[in-house]
Design an enzyme around this catalytic site. Structure first.
Site, mmCIF file in Angstrom:
data_model
loop_
_atom_site.group_PDB
_atom_site.id
_atom_site.type_symbol
_atom_site.label_atom_id
_atom_site.label_comp_id
_atom_site.label_asym_id
_atom_site.label_seq_id
_atom_site.Cartn_x
_atom_site.Cartn_y
_atom_site.Cartn_z
ATOM 1 C CG ASP A 12 -1.579 1.269 1.468
ATOM 2 O OD1 ASP A 12 -1.957 1.910 0.490
ATOM 3 O OD2 ASP A 12 -2.331 1.185 2.710
ATOM 4 C CG HIS A 40 -4.180 4.119 3.617
ATOM 5 N ND1 HIS A 40 -4.456 3.280 2.729
ATOM 6 C CD2 HIS A 40 -5.492 4.930 3.425
ATOM 7 C CE1 HIS A 40 -5.476 3.145 2.280
ATOM 8 N NE2 HIS A 40 -6.367 3.918 2.693
#
Length: 554
Positions: A196, A369
Site C-alpha cells: 500500500d 494507511h
C-alpha cells in the site's frame, strides 16, 4: 531446445492511477485468482458518470481459469466492482473475505439482484488451495475491521500483498497486525512484495485510531446543541468511537444516510459495532428530545451533493435541518478530487453559523494507511527480493519506490507499473511481461459502457459553453430556407433576441449559398450551417457553444 518454465503473471487492472478501482490478476498456467474488485468515483471532468470501474476484459476472456476472488477488506474501492463483474461472468466464482466484508458485499449484491453468490468466510490464519495457488490470509489494521493481507505461493515463486494497512498498536477492536504470520512468511521467502502506497509521501507514523476518541468526546460533551458527525459509513472503528463518546455523555444517536443506515445495521448484526438499542433513536423522534442530548451520524464527509449532510445543510433533508446552535464534525479526509466539494459544504455550514470541526482544527480524523516509517517497517519485516508499490497515484508509487531503494532493494528489483502492465515471475525472479488491455469502464445510469471520449467531451462542452440549436425548414425544390429558428441554452446571450435574429439571418444566407453550390445535399447543408453559425457566434461573443443544426425538408 530448452522449454521455458511457466511464469506466474501479476497483472494490475486498476489501482495504479489513483486511489480506487483496485483489481489485480494472478495467473499461473490454467489457474487464476483475483485480488479485489473495486471502483472509483468520478472526477469533475466526467460529467454524468456515476461510477468508474476497471476494465476487466482480461478476466472475462480467461474466465475458465478463474478459481476465486479474494477481497482484502470492505471498502468500495476494493469491493464496488463486484456486482458488475459477477453479472458478466458466466459461472459463479467463489468470493473469499472476512465476515464483515461479506456482510457488506451481500448488501451490494442484493441491490443488484444477484442471487445465491458463492460467499466463503475466511479469518486471520485461514489457508486455502485454489488450483496452483497456496493462499494465506493474515490480519492487518486499517480503518475497517476484518482487513487482511494475503500471501500467495505458486511453483514460480511467492507474493505478499499487504492490502490497505497501517501498523496500529492500539486498534479499537484490539486486533493488531499479525506480525508473527508476516515473520513466518518472510522466513519461508517472499519473492515479491506488493505494498500500500497511499501515504508514501508523508513522513513519520500514522497516529493510532485511538487518538481520535478523546477529541470527539471533548467536542460532543461541550456542544450546546445537536452534534452532526459525517464520516465514511464503512469506517466502523470511527462509528464505534462516536457512539461511545455520545453514550458516555448521555446523548442518543441518530443514524441517517442510506449507506450509513445499511452499514451500521450490518456491523451491529455481525458484532462489529456495539451500541445498546435504547441509545439509538429515529430521526423523526428528535423533536421530543433536547438538542443537547442528540448526536447524528451521517454520510457526506466527501461533499456529495445528495448526501445526508449536504441535504441537512441546505434544508432539503426530510427530517433534520442544521441550525446555528448545532456543531458539525467532518471526520474524514477528502479523497483526491473531492476537496472543492467538501469546502463547498463547509462554506454552506459556515453561512448557517454552526460550529464546524475537521482535521484542520481538531484531531477528529486519522488515516487508515501507514506513512513512511510504517512502510519501511513492512519492507524490513518481509525482506522481499522484488518490490511493487500499489494503491496510489503516480506520486505515491514513486515515493514508495524511493523508500524501497533506501531499504536496500536494487533499483532494477523495484517495479513501478501502470494498469495493464504485466510482471512475470519464474523461479522467484521477476521481469516485465507483455501488457494486456486495460482502461476504465463507466457506469452511466443503467448503462455500463466503455470510456467514450466523444461523449465526455460533448458533456464537458455543454457544461462549459452551452448549446445553440438552429432548426431550418427548407423547400424540396432549390432548398431555400422557408423558416429558421435559432435558440440557445446555457449561454449568457440566451435572451438576446436581436443577436439570435442576426444568427438566424446568418443561417438563411448560409443555406442559400450552400444550396446554389451543392444542390440538394442535406448533410452538406447541416455541416455548412454548423460551421457558419459557430464562426458567427465566435465573432460576436467569443464563445464556442455546441451547435446542433436540424435541417428538414418541407
Amino acid at each position: 531446445m530448452v522449454k521455458k518454465k511457466q511464469a506466474l503473471k501479476i497483472i494490475p487492472l486498476g489501482g495504479l492511477d489513483g486511489i480506487g478501482k483496485n483489481m489485480t490478476v494472478f495467473e499461473y498456467g490454467q489457474d487464476m485468482v483475483l485480488i479485489d474488485a473495486g471502483l472509483m468515483f468520478p472526477d469533475d471532468d466526467q460529467p454524468g458518470i456515476d461510477l468508474v470501474l476497471p476494465d476487466y476484459t482480461y478476466v472475462l476472456e480467461n474466465e475458465d481459469k478463474l478459481r476465486g476472488i479474494l477481497i482484502t477488506h470492505g471498502h468500495e474501492d476494493h469491493t464496488g466492482a463486484l456486482p458488475y463483474l459477477l453479472k458478466d461472468l458466466r459461472s459463479k466464482v467463489p468470493i473469499y473475505a472476512s465476515k464483515l466484508t461479506l456482510g457488506i458485499i451481500t448488501g451490494k449484491l442484493e441491490e443488484h439482484k444477484i442471487n445465491q453468490p458463492r460467499l466463503r468466510e475466511v479469518q486471520n490464519g485461514t489457508h486455502l488451495n485454489l488450483g496452483a495457488f497456496s493462499i494465506d490470509f493474515f490480519s492487518v489494521t486499517h480503518s475497517i475491521p476484518g482487513a487482511f493481507g494475503i500471501y500467495l505461493r505458486t511453483p514460480a515463486g511467492s507474493v505478499l500483498h499487504t492490502g490497505d494497512f497501517k501498523l496500529d498498536q492500539t486498534p479499537i477492536d484490539g486486533i493488531t497486525p499479525n506480525y508473527q504470520a508476516i515473520g513466518r512468511f518472510a522466513t519461508m521467502g517472499i519473492d515479491l512484495l506488493m505494498s500500500d502506497s497511499t501515504n508514501a509521501n508523508l513522513p513519520g507514523f500514522t497516529p493510532s485510531e485511538a487518538t481520535v476518541g478523546t477529541p470527539l468526546r471533548h467536542i460532543i460533551q461541550r456542544a450546546k446543541g445537536r452534534v452532526f458527525v459525517a464520516c465514511f459509513s464503512s469506517h466502523i472503528h470511527r462509528l464505534q468511537q462516536v457512539c461511545d463518546a455520545a453514550t458516555a455523555v448521555g446523548r442518543k444517536v441518530v443514524v441517517t444516510g442510506r449507506s450509513m443506515v445499511t452499514n451500521t445495521q450490518v456491523a451491529r448484526d455481525l458484532g462489529y459495532l456495539h451500541i445498546d438499542e435504547k441509545d439509538l433513536i429515529d430521526a423523526y423522534d428528535t423533536p421530543d428530545i433536547p438538542d443537547d442530548k442528540i448526536v447524528v451520524l451521517c454520510t457526506g464527509s466527501q461533499g456529495e451533493p445528495m448526501s445526508a449532510l449536504a441535504r441537512m445543510a441546505s434544508g432539503e433533508h426530510k427530517s433534520l435541518r442544521i441550525t446555528a446552535d448545532d456543531t458539525v464534525i467532518i471526520s474524514a479526509t477528502p479523497v483526491p478530487g473531492n476537496e472543492k466539494s467538501v469546502q463547498g459544504v463547509i462554506n454552506e455550514l459556515s453561512k448557517i453559523g454552526c460550529r464546524v470541526f475537521d482535521k484542520t482544527n481538531a484531531t477528529v480524523h486519522v488515516s487508515g494507511h501507514g506513512r513512511q516509517e510504517e512502510l519501511k517497517l513492512m519492507l524490513a519485516m518481509t525482506k522481499p527480493n522484488y518490490f511493487m508499490p500499489v494503491h496510489g497515484e503516480a506520486v505515491h508509487l514513486r515515493a514508495h519506490a524511493d523508500l524501497g531503494e533506501k531499504m536496500g532493494l536494487k533499483p532494477d528489483h523495484i517495479f513501478v507499473a501502470n494498469n495493464g502492465d504485466t510482471l512475470e515471475m519464474r523461479d522467484g525472479k521477476v521481469s516485465w511481461g507483455e501488457p494486456v488491455e486495460s482502461g476504465v469502464v463507466y457506469v452511466d445510469g443503467l448503462n455500463v459502457t466503455d470510456a467514450d471520449p466523444v461523449v465526455l467531451r460533448d458533456r464537458q462542452k455543454l457544461a462549459e459553453d452551452g448549446l445553440v440549436t438552429a432548426v431550418v425548414a427548407v423547400s424540396k425544390r432549390g432548398h431555400r430556407a422557408t423558416e429558421v429558428d435559432v435558440s440557445a441554452r446555457g449561454v449568457s446571450y440566451a435572451g438576446d433576441e436581436s443577436l439570435l435574429e442576426e444568427a438566424a439571418d446568418n443561417v438563411r444566407q448560409t443555406v442559400e449559398r450552400t444550396a446554389k453550390s451543392d444542390g440538394i445535399a442535406i448533410d452538406q447543408l447541416r455541416k455548412s450551417v454548423r460551421g457558419s453559425l459557430s464562426n458567427f457566434l465566435w465573432s460576436k461573443t467569443h464563445t464556442r457553444p455546441m451547435v446542433i443544426p436540424v435541417v428538414m425538408e418541407v
